[in-house]
Write a protein that holds these residues in place. Structure first.
Motif, PDB file in Angstrom:
ATOM      1  N   ALA A 561       0.902  -1.186  -0.072  1.00 37.54           N
ATOM      2  CA  ALA A 561       0.046   0.013   0.085  1.00 37.54           C
ATOM      3  C   ALA A 561       0.866   1.413   0.128  1.00 37.54           C
ATOM      4  O   ALA A 561       0.669   2.234  -0.705  1.00 37.54           O
ATOM      5  CB  ALA A 561      -1.006   0.054   1.302  1.00 37.54           C
ATOM      6  N   GLY A 562       1.800   1.391   0.916  1.00 35.31           N
ATOM      7  CA  GLY A 562       2.523   2.655   0.893  1.00 35.31           C
ATOM      8  C   GLY A 562       3.985   2.569   0.548  1.00 35.31           C
ATOM      9  O   GLY A 562       4.901   3.601   0.670  1.00 35.31           O
ATOM     10  N   LYS A 563       4.112   1.365  -0.421  1.00 32.87           N
ATOM     11  CA  LYS A 563       5.469   1.614  -0.863  1.00 32.87           C
ATOM     12  C   LYS A 563       5.915   2.699  -1.609  1.00 32.87           C
ATOM     13  O   LYS A 563       5.303   2.601  -2.620  1.00 32.87           O
ATOM     14  CB  LYS A 563       5.776   0.102  -1.700  1.00 32.87           C
ATOM     15  CG  LYS A 563       7.030  -0.062  -2.180  1.00 32.87           C
ATOM     16  CD  LYS A 563       7.284  -1.599  -2.729  1.00 32.87           C
ATOM     17  CE  LYS A 563       8.725  -2.018  -3.216  1.00 32.87           C
ATOM     18  NZ  LYS A 563       8.860  -3.126  -3.763  1.00 32.87           N
ATOM     19  N   GLY A 564       7.258   3.212  -1.502  1.00 36.03           N
ATOM     20  CA  GLY A 564       7.537   4.269  -2.138  1.00 36.03           C
ATOM     21  C   GLY A 564       7.008   5.667  -2.167  1.00 36.03           C
ATOM     22  O   GLY A 564       7.236   6.779  -2.508  1.00 36.03           O
ATOM     23  N   LYS A 565       5.774   5.828  -1.215  1.00 39.36           N
ATOM     24  CA  LYS A 565       4.871   6.932  -1.155  1.00 39.36           C
ATOM     25  C   LYS A 565       5.288   7.643   0.045  1.00 39.36           C
ATOM     26  O   LYS A 565       5.783   7.078   0.925  1.00 39.36           O
ATOM     27  CB  LYS A 565       3.473   6.363  -1.183  1.00 39.36           C
ATOM     28  CG  LYS A 565       2.941   5.760  -2.591  1.00 39.36           C
ATOM     29  CD  LYS A 565       1.474   5.497  -2.439  1.00 39.36           C
ATOM     30  CE  LYS A 565       0.925   5.020  -3.638  1.00 39.36           C
ATOM     31  NZ  LYS A 565      -0.492   4.545  -3.682  1.00 39.36           N
ATOM     32  N   CYS A 566       5.001   8.942  -0.216  1.00 40.35           N
ATOM     33  CA  CYS A 566       5.466   9.864   1.085  1.00 40.35           C
ATOM     34  C   CYS A 566       4.064  10.673   1.476  1.00 40.35           C
ATOM     35  O   CYS A 566       3.519  11.280   0.648  1.00 40.35           O
ATOM     36  CB  CYS A 566       6.640  11.035   0.458  1.00 40.35           C
ATOM     37  SG  CYS A 566       7.001  11.949   1.694  1.00 40.35           S
ATOM     38  N   ILE A 567       4.096  10.713   2.712  1.00 44.21           N
ATOM     39  CA  ILE A 567       2.883  11.730   3.188  1.00 44.21           C
ATOM     40  C   ILE A 567       3.469  12.667   4.359  1.00 44.21           C
ATOM     41  O   ILE A 567       4.607  12.338   5.022  1.00 44.21           O
ATOM     42  CB  ILE A 567       1.863  10.773   3.915  1.00 44.21           C
ATOM     43  CG1 ILE A 567       0.912  11.500   4.524  1.00 44.21           C
ATOM     44  CG2 ILE A 567       2.600   9.722   5.147  1.00 44.21           C
ATOM     45  CD1 ILE A 567      -0.503  10.826   5.163  1.00 44.21           C
ATOM     46  N   LEU A 568       3.068  13.895   4.317  1.00 47.71           N
ATOM     47  CA  LEU A 568       3.333  15.003   4.992  1.00 47.71           C
ATOM     48  C   LEU A 568       2.453  15.142   6.020  1.00 47.71           C
ATOM     49  O   LEU A 568       1.322  15.437   5.677  1.00 47.71           O
ATOM     50  CB  LEU A 568       3.697  16.121   4.302  1.00 47.71           C
ATOM     51  CG  LEU A 568       4.478  17.463   5.061  1.00 47.71           C
ATOM     52  CD1 LEU A 568       5.296  18.519   4.134  1.00 47.71           C
ATOM     53  CD2 LEU A 568       3.453  18.176   5.690  1.00 47.71           C
ATOM     54  N   ILE A 643       6.138  14.869  -2.531  1.00 47.23           N
ATOM     55  CA  ILE A 643       5.116  14.622  -1.693  1.00 47.23           C
ATOM     56  C   ILE A 643       3.836  13.978  -2.005  1.00 47.23           C
ATOM     57  O   ILE A 643       3.251  14.788  -3.152  1.00 47.23           O
ATOM     58  CB  ILE A 643       4.902  15.818  -0.737  1.00 47.23           C
ATOM     59  CG1 ILE A 643       6.130  16.144   0.078  1.00 47.23           C
ATOM     60  CG2 ILE A 643       3.732  15.556   0.390  1.00 47.23           C
ATOM     61  CD1 ILE A 643       6.146  17.925   0.791  1.00 47.23           C
ATOM     62  N   ASP A 644       3.347  12.810  -1.682  1.00 56.40           N
ATOM     63  CA  ASP A 644       2.199  12.235  -2.536  1.00 56.40           C
ATOM     64  C   ASP A 644       0.942  12.663  -1.747  1.00 56.40           C
ATOM     65  O   ASP A 644      -0.088  12.779  -2.444  1.00 56.40           O
ATOM     66  CB  ASP A 644       2.118  10.823  -2.603  1.00 56.40           C
ATOM     67  CG  ASP A 644       3.490  10.132  -3.265  1.00 56.40           C
ATOM     68  OD1 ASP A 644       3.417  10.307  -4.420  1.00 56.40           O
ATOM     69  OD2 ASP A 644       4.356   9.804  -2.560  1.00 56.40           O
ATOM     70  N   ILE A 645       0.932  12.758  -0.448  1.00 55.99           N
ATOM     71  CA  ILE A 645      -0.275  13.140   0.278  1.00 55.99           C
ATOM     72  C   ILE A 645       0.274  14.430   1.420  1.00 55.99           C
ATOM     73  O   ILE A 645       1.226  14.127   2.097  1.00 55.99           O
ATOM     74  CB  ILE A 645      -0.725  11.981   0.940  1.00 55.99           C
ATOM     75  CG1 ILE A 645      -1.057  10.765   0.289  1.00 55.99           C
ATOM     76  CG2 ILE A 645      -1.972  12.384   1.732  1.00 55.99           C
ATOM     77  CD1 ILE A 645      -1.247   9.436   0.878  1.00 55.99           C
ATOM     78  N   LEU A 646      -0.515  15.103   1.286  1.00 56.32           N
ATOM     79  CA  LEU A 646      -0.639  16.318   2.292  1.00 56.32           C
ATOM     80  C   LEU A 646      -1.675  16.389   3.292  1.00 56.32           C
ATOM     81  O   LEU A 646      -2.996  16.357   2.765  1.00 56.32           O
ATOM     82  CB  LEU A 646      -0.412  17.658   1.600  1.00 56.32           C
ATOM     83  CG  LEU A 646      -0.596  18.814   2.670  1.00 56.32           C
ATOM     84  CD1 LEU A 646       0.454  18.982   3.712  1.00 56.32           C
ATOM     85  CD2 LEU A 646      -0.819  20.226   1.681  1.00 56.32           C
ATOM     86  N   MET A 647      -1.547  16.083   4.538  1.00 51.26           N
ATOM     87  CA  MET A 647      -2.596  16.131   5.644  1.00 51.26           C
ATOM     88  C   MET A 647      -2.458  17.315   6.424  1.00 51.26           C
ATOM     89  O   MET A 647      -1.448  17.396   7.247  1.00 51.26           O
ATOM     90  CB  MET A 647      -2.316  14.720   6.447  1.00 51.26           C
ATOM     91  CG  MET A 647      -3.492  14.893   7.538  1.00 51.26           C
ATOM     92  SD  MET A 647      -3.543  13.303   8.488  1.00 51.26           S
ATOM     93  CE  MET A 647      -4.726  13.489   9.713  1.00 51.26           C
TER      94      MET A 647
END
Length: 823
Positions: A561-568, A643-647
């Protein structure tokens, strides 16, 4: 001679009109200066008057300027806006003596003490204004609150403003006027015009050969005379006209020891020279000095004041200024233990452990019995992975003076880390901890483990485990170890019941191996079978702890699911942000976590690395500062820039008052955090998403953004704004492949929301009594669900409430028991 047709502004404090007029007159034949004089009682600040100005700015920096609210307000932003178009010129300041004559006040910011005096000035002024507001209810008005906010902002930025001036090109007045203002024409890139002006100017006016500053003799005479600082002119400050005419702020400070002028300023003829050894921070040695004892008392009093101000700066998110203040203090008082210890402590809190260790070691060299120093040295040694050294420091501490249970317990832990086989010392320390008030539950638990294992004393182990349960009946590990102890004693029924208690508290203990051991042995006593199961039990015990910690992580890491992805995630140090970061960490995402508390971020980073192998990057900044946000994003290394996801999670509620009693500082804090912070992060991160053609923004809103409730006024307004911004962001970004979602929870437990709203008042913050609200993990699971949808699916908005909460104000508070039993 032709006049240059270029825009040049001369900006200054109106009290320095004489110097400004001379400059304008001198340059009139070649440059028409736009004079911007800032008065005390005017509405607009210098920064607002210069906003949008396109041209060169000659900024006359004087002592008057650096003490003027309207000159300093938004000064840092002004310097950043105009950048290299600003030429600071340092000029003397002036103040009126009692006889009405002007007295020269030198202006300098070349030394640390020069900067500190202005930091002190603004900190003191802010605190005085706050005190005035508390004591006089007539000052509770919008005008005074606006002025108070301006002074607060200046007090936080003054040090950085002056340091920026010092680091950039700046000229003394005599350097600026030298050779017919040659440096100005070089700055304007108009050297030919400068040459022509110089020929004309030389015929009319002699070139100044030295700075217009007092001589050394004049300064000494001024500094040794007992002059009285004139009262601060408060004319024109909103709300001040309501105050009685006396005493003014400066007069009160004079009565309290004139603490605005904490540090002496040395003024020399010509260019300033560095004489750090002469910085005495106001501790002048004059004829007729008091006795040595009185002098020492003065030093200690001065040191105490420095420490107090340093911590005040640190608590105001100006940690570097606090450290600088104590560093400067040590230059004058290198043997003062309070300064040295607090300097080390601030360094440690600023994550400068190595420097902190150097300082505390120096302190202990001078005074080996400094108790606070010993404790700090132990903490730093432990942090550096040196448990034996940390134990040594704490052992010296307990030999000097009686210590509490926590220190003795820590000694026991350090002993086990330093010498795992030397259990005797550890037992001694844990016993000492158990004798004292406030005994940590794990002191008894560790004793039980040692007695049950290496020391082979089951009766003492049983007693220690039972004491642990008395302190904490929900301690799951003690029940499991109790089951093992009973099993080894062939007390199978007791072992079975202890095992059942363990799994009722922590289901992770329930494994096929444990079931086979405890259930079987509860009903059979065949010796051979006991031996077989005992061996199985030993094998199981050796890997049980790793199984508990790694089972979930191992299973989830199999997912891609999260492989290689980045969330801030903003505001990741607590509550929803922390729970969401843990959820994404467990699922293989790379994390950029932000917050203002560096030590919390580092602890979380280490925890997730050990538990899940998570890669994470830390950003420490305040979302309320646009400059800090952009600087943080710009500082990301290349491997973290995608950055793939900004929360957008950072947010807060402050206060719970009806609109007519609300506190303006609470409103500002909520608006700056909940709205502006979200905007600043979105503005900094989404351009990269747009350029890449994909990304996901998830905003944390609230049911307070769906319906208002009494006393929620401004907080509700900020969350309505988040709801509106989420919708409008989606309209702007959908064509670029960027998804925008929102989660809007109601009451959420496991956060600091209520504590922050009620300023740490535990009683007021107890708003979840009698019902089961959402938990931060519930919201985290929802955010994760939103993020896991296929790229063509965008979940727009999820509203969450606990089952017992029907609206913001309609809540069933009949108890939470049935929900806890179901879980």
């Amino acid at each position: 001679m032709q006049t240059l047709n270029i825009p040049v502004s001369l900006a200054y404090c109106a009290e320095n009109e004489e110097v400004a007029s001379k400059i304008a007159t001198d340059l009139a034949p070649v440059i028409t200066l736009q004079k911007v004089a800032i008065q005390r009682d005017q509405e607009q600040s210098l920064a607002s008057k210069l906003k949008g100005f396109e041209g060169a700015i000659i900024l006359l920096i004087s002592d008057n300027f650096l003490r003027s609210t309207k000159c300093m307000e938004s000064g840092l932003s002004m310097l950043n806006e105009h950048g290299h178009d600003v030429l600071p010129v340092v000029i003397p300041g002036y103040r009126l003596a009692e006889n009405g004559e002007k007295e020269v006040v030198a202006t300098s910011f070349e030394r640390v003490s020069d900067i500190i005096q202005y930091i002190n000035f603004w900190q003191d002024r802010y605190l005085d204004l706050r005190r005035q507001k508390r004591e006089d209810e007539r000052l509770d008005n919008e005008g005074f609150a606006s002025h108070l906010k301006a002074v607060r902002d200046i007090s936080g930025e003054a040090g950085e403003f002056i340091r920026l001036l010092r680091s950039n090109l700046h000229l003394e007045l005599y350097q600026f006027q030298h050779n017919a203002y040659q440096q100005l024409f070089i700055f304007l890139d108009e050297t030919e015009a400068g040459d022509a002006f110089r020929e004309s100017f030389a015929e009319e006016t002699p070139t100044p050969t030295q700075p217009e500053t007092p001589t050394v003799a004049e300064v000494v005479a001024t500094e040794t005379a007992e002059e009285e600082v004139p009262p601060l002119d408060l004319t024109g400050i909103p709300g001040i006209d309501l105050l009685p005419s006396t005493p003014t702020f400066d007069e009160e400070e004079k009565e309290n020891g004139d603490n605005q002028e904490d540090f002496g300023i040395e003024i020399l003829e010509g260019e300033p020279e560095e004489h750090p050894e002469e910085e005495d921070f106001g501790m002048e040695v004059l004829e007729g000095d008091p006795s040595e004892n009185e002098a020492q008392e003065d030093v200690e009093e001065e040191a105490e004041l420095l420490v107090e101000k340093a911590w005040r700066l640190a608590d105001s998110d100006a940690m570097s200024d606090g450290i600088t203040l104590l560093e400067a203090g040590l230059e004058s008082f290198p043997n003062n233990e309070a300064l040295r210890y607090n300097y080390a402590l601030l360094l440690a809190q600023d994550d400068r452990a190595e420097e902190a260790s150097e300082q505390v070691n120096f302190l202990l060299t001078k005074n080996p019995q400094h108790e606070n120093g010993l404790f700090l040295a132990a903490e730093l040694a432990d942090l550096a992975g040196q448990p034996a050294l940390a134990r040594k420091y704490l052992a010296r501490l307990v030999s000097i003076n009686e210590q509490g249970a926590d220190v003795w317990f820590r000694l026991g832990e350090l002993s086990l880390q330093a010498e795992p086989n030397a259990t005797g010392k550890a037992v001694k320390y844990f016993k000492e901890a158990a004798k004292r008030e406030g005994t940590p539950e794990d002191a008894y638990y560790q004793l039980g483990l040692l007695y049950a294992g290496a020391l082979d004393h089951p009766k003492k182990a049983l007693k220690a485990f039972q004491k642990t349960i008395e302190i904490n009946p929900e301690h799951s590990f003690v029940y499991y170890d109790l089951a093992l102890l009973h099993h080894r004693q062939h007390e199978h029924e007791q072992a079975y019941h202890a095992y059942q208690q363990a799994i009722s508290i922590n289901p992770e203990f329930k494994t096929p191996e444990n079931d086979a051991v405890f259930k079987l042995m509860a009903h059979k006593s065949d010796l051979q079978q006991e031996q077989n199961t005992l061996q199985a039990l030993k094998d199981n015990v050796s890997r049980l702890e790793a199984l508990i910690q790694q089972r979930e992580a191992s299973a989830l890491l199999e997912s891609e699911a999260g492989k290689g992805k980045c969330i801030l995630i903003t505001g990741a140090t607590s509550g929803i942000g922390k729970a969401t970061a843990a959820k994404f960490a467990a699922n293989g995402y790379r994390l950029i976590i932000t917050g203002r508390r560096a030590e919390r971020l580092q602890a979380l980073q280490q925890e997730w690395k050990e538990r899940y192998g998570t890669e994470s990057h830390l950003l420490v900044f305040d979302v309320r500062s646009a400059e800090a946000v952009q600087a943080a994003i710009d500082s990301l290394p290349a491997e973290w820039s995608t950055i793939d996801i900004l929360m957008n999670n950072a947010g807060k509620a402050k206060g719970f008052d009806p609109i007519h009693e609300g506190h303006l500082e609470h409103w500002d804090e909520m608006i700056d955090t909940n709205i502006k912070g979200l905007l600043y992060l979105t503005r900094a991160v989404t351009p990269g998403m747009v350029a890449r053609g994909h990304g996901h923004v998830i905003n944390v809103a609230s049911t307070a953004g769906k319906e208002v409730y009494p006393k929620g006024n401004v907080y509700c307004a900020t969350k309505f704004a988040v709801d509106a911004l989420t919708k409008s962001m989606r309209l702007d970004l959908h064509q670029h492949g960027v998804r925008v979602s929102q989660v809007a929870p109601a009451h959420v437990e496991e956060t600091e929301f209520a504590l922050v709203r009620f300023d740490g008042d535990q009683e007021k913050a107890n708003i979840y009594e009698g019902f089961q609200p959402l938990t931060s993990r519930d919201v985290a699971a929802t955010v994760y669900f939103i993020a896991q949808q296929p790229a063509h699916v965008n979940i727009l908005d999820v509203v969450l409430q606990g089952t017992q909460q029907a609206s913001s104000t309609v809540i069933d508070r009949s108890g939470r028991d049935r929900y806890q039993e179901e879980e």
